[in-house]
Design a protein around this motif. Structure first.
Motif, PDB file in Angstrom:
ATOM      1  N   GLY A 105     -13.603  15.681 -29.010  1.00 24.13           N
ATOM      2  CA  GLY A 105     -13.255  16.815 -28.158  1.00 24.13           C
ATOM      3  C   GLY A 105     -11.927  17.409 -28.566  1.00 24.13           C
ATOM      4  O   GLY A 105     -11.341  17.048 -29.579  1.00 24.13           O
ATOM      5  N   THR A 106     -11.458  18.319 -27.781  1.00 22.22           N
ATOM      6  CA  THR A 106     -10.187  19.007 -28.043  1.00 22.22           C
ATOM      7  C   THR A 106      -9.110  18.443 -27.141  1.00 22.22           C
ATOM      8  O   THR A 106      -9.283  18.361 -25.922  1.00 22.22           O
ATOM      9  N   LEU A 107      -8.007  18.044 -27.743  1.00 22.35           N
ATOM     10  CA  LEU A 107      -6.883  17.505 -26.983  1.00 22.35           C
ATOM     11  C   LEU A 107      -6.141  18.658 -26.305  1.00 22.35           C
ATOM     12  O   LEU A 107      -5.770  19.632 -26.954  1.00 22.35           O
ATOM     13  N   GLU A 108      -5.968  18.558 -25.009  1.00 21.46           N
ATOM     14  CA  GLU A 108      -5.311  19.619 -24.248  1.00 21.46           C
ATOM     15  C   GLU A 108      -4.053  19.073 -23.573  1.00 21.46           C
ATOM     16  O   GLU A 108      -4.087  17.998 -22.986  1.00 21.46           O
ATOM     17  N   PRO A 109      -2.948  19.809 -23.632  1.00 22.26           N
ATOM     18  CA  PRO A 109      -1.750  19.383 -22.890  1.00 22.26           C
ATOM     19  C   PRO A 109      -2.011  19.447 -21.392  1.00 22.26           C
ATOM     20  O   PRO A 109      -2.822  20.246 -20.921  1.00 22.26           O
ATOM     21  N   GLN A 110      -1.323  18.586 -20.668  1.00 20.55           N
ATOM     22  CA  GLN A 110      -1.496  18.588 -19.214  1.00 20.55           C
ATOM     23  C   GLN A 110      -0.940  19.868 -18.588  1.00 20.55           C
ATOM     24  O   GLN A 110      -1.514  20.414 -17.653  1.00 20.55           O
ATOM     25  N   GLU A 111       0.188  20.337 -19.098  1.00 22.10           N
ATOM     26  CA  GLU A 111       0.819  21.528 -18.529  1.00 22.10           C
ATOM     27  C   GLU A 111       0.956  22.598 -19.600  1.00 22.10           C
ATOM     28  O   GLU A 111       1.674  22.420 -20.585  1.00 22.10           O
TER      29      GLU A 111
ATOM     30  N   ALA B 109       3.162  24.735 -24.329  1.00 23.32           N
ATOM     31  CA  ALA B 109       2.959  23.408 -23.757  1.00 23.32           C
ATOM     32  C   ALA B 109       4.319  22.869 -23.339  1.00 23.32           C
ATOM     33  O   ALA B 109       5.262  22.843 -24.127  1.00 23.32           O
ATOM     34  N   LYS B 110       4.402  22.454 -22.087  1.00 23.58           N
ATOM     35  CA  LYS B 110       5.684  21.971 -21.589  1.00 23.58           C
ATOM     36  C   LYS B 110       6.034  20.587 -22.138  1.00 23.58           C
ATOM     37  O   LYS B 110       7.201  20.279 -22.367  1.00 23.58           O
ATOM     38  N   ASP B 111       5.014  19.737 -22.374  1.00 21.34           N
ATOM     39  CA  ASP B 111       5.281  18.384 -22.857  1.00 21.34           C
ATOM     40  C   ASP B 111       4.054  17.906 -23.622  1.00 21.34           C
ATOM     41  O   ASP B 111       3.034  17.546 -23.027  1.00 21.34           O
TER      42      ASP B 111
END
Length: 213
Positions: free
Chosen positions: A23-29, A208-210
Motif C-alpha cells: 500500500g501507500t504510506l501516508e503521514p498521520q498529519e 507533512a508535519k511529522d
C-alpha cells in the motif's frame, strides 16, 4: 536415568509481531496549502537551504512557499484607499455644513423669538411675522438635513474601510505561506501556472508535519 532441570529467573520480554502488506504510506498529519485568490504564479519561495521550494523541502511556519502576481490587488488597495479618503472628506464637509446650518438656525430663532414677542403690529407687518417664522422652520430643517448627511457620510467611511481591509487582505493572500513546520511531500504548481480560486481553494502544496509518524 538422572533428570536435570535448568531453572532461570522469570523476566518480561517483548513479543514481535510482523504484518506484511502492500500500500501507500501516508503521514498521520498532512496540511493542504491552497490559494484564496486567483492569479499567476510568479515565483516559488526558498527553503532553509536556499533552494527553491520543492518536494522534500523543509519548511517553517510563515515561510514563503509561492507568490502570485499581485498587480491587480495592489490597484484594488489604491482604489479602496482613495474611496476612503473621499468618504472622510465628505464627513468633514458635512460637519462644516452642519455648523453653518446651526449658526443660521440660531439667528433665525432669535429673529423669530423677537417677532413672537412683538406679534403682528404697526411695527411688524403680518408678512414679516410670517417670514421670520418660515425662516426659523427652514433653518431647523436644514440642520436636520445636515445631520442626516453626516450620518450617511460616516456610513460611507465604514463601508470604505471594510473595502480597504478586504483589498489589503486579498493582497496579502498573494503570498502563499506555510502554516506549519514540516516537509513538502507534494508540490502541485509551477512558475507561470495560473491559479483559479473558486469555492474550493486549489491545492498547491502538501506538507507533512511529522514523517516519523
Amino acid at each position: 536415568t538422572n533428570i536435570v532441570y535448568r531453572t532461570v529467573e522469570v523476566k518480561r520480554g517483548d513479543v514481535a509481531a510482523t504484518i506484511t502488506a502492500t500500500g501507500t504510506l501516508e503521514p498521520q498529519e498532512v496540511v493542504d496549502v491552497g490559494a484564496q485568490v486567483a492569479g499567476l504564479i510568479v515565483s516559488l519561495g526558498q527553503d532553509a537551504n536556499g533552494g527553491q521550494i520543492d518536494y522534500r523541502s523543509l519548511v517553517e511556519p510563515n515561510m514563503v512557499l509561492a507568490r502570485l502576481d499581485d498587480a491587480v490587488y495592489k490597484a484594488d488597495v489604491l482604489t479602496a484607499g482613495a474611496v476612503l479618503e473621499q468618504a472622510r472628506t465628505s464627513v468633514l464637509k458635512g460637519q462644516a455644513t452642519l455648523a453653518q446650518a446651526k449658526a443660521k438656525m440660531l439667528q433665525a430663532e432669535n429673529n423669530w423669538s423677537r417677532a413672537k414677542a412683538m406679534g403682528p403690529s404697526d411695527a411688524l407687518s403680518q408678512n414679516d411675522y410670517d417670514m421670520y417664522q418660515a425662516d426659523y422652520e427652514t433653518a431647523k430643517a436644514n440642520v436636520a438635513v445636515a445631520e442626516t448627511d453626516i450620518a450617511q457620510a460616516k456610513n460611507g467611511v465604514s463601508l470604505a474601510e471594510a473595502s480597504l481591509s478586504k483589498a489589503q487582505r486579498n493582497l496579502e493572500f498573494c503570498t502563499i505561506r506555510s502554516p506549519v513546520k514540516g516537509e513538502i511531500i507534494d508540490r502541485r504548481v509551477n512558475i507561470g501556472q495560473t491559479v483559479v480560486a473558486s469555492l474550493n481553494a486549489p491545492s498547491l502544496f502538501l506538507i507533512a508535519k511529522d514523517l516519523s509518524k
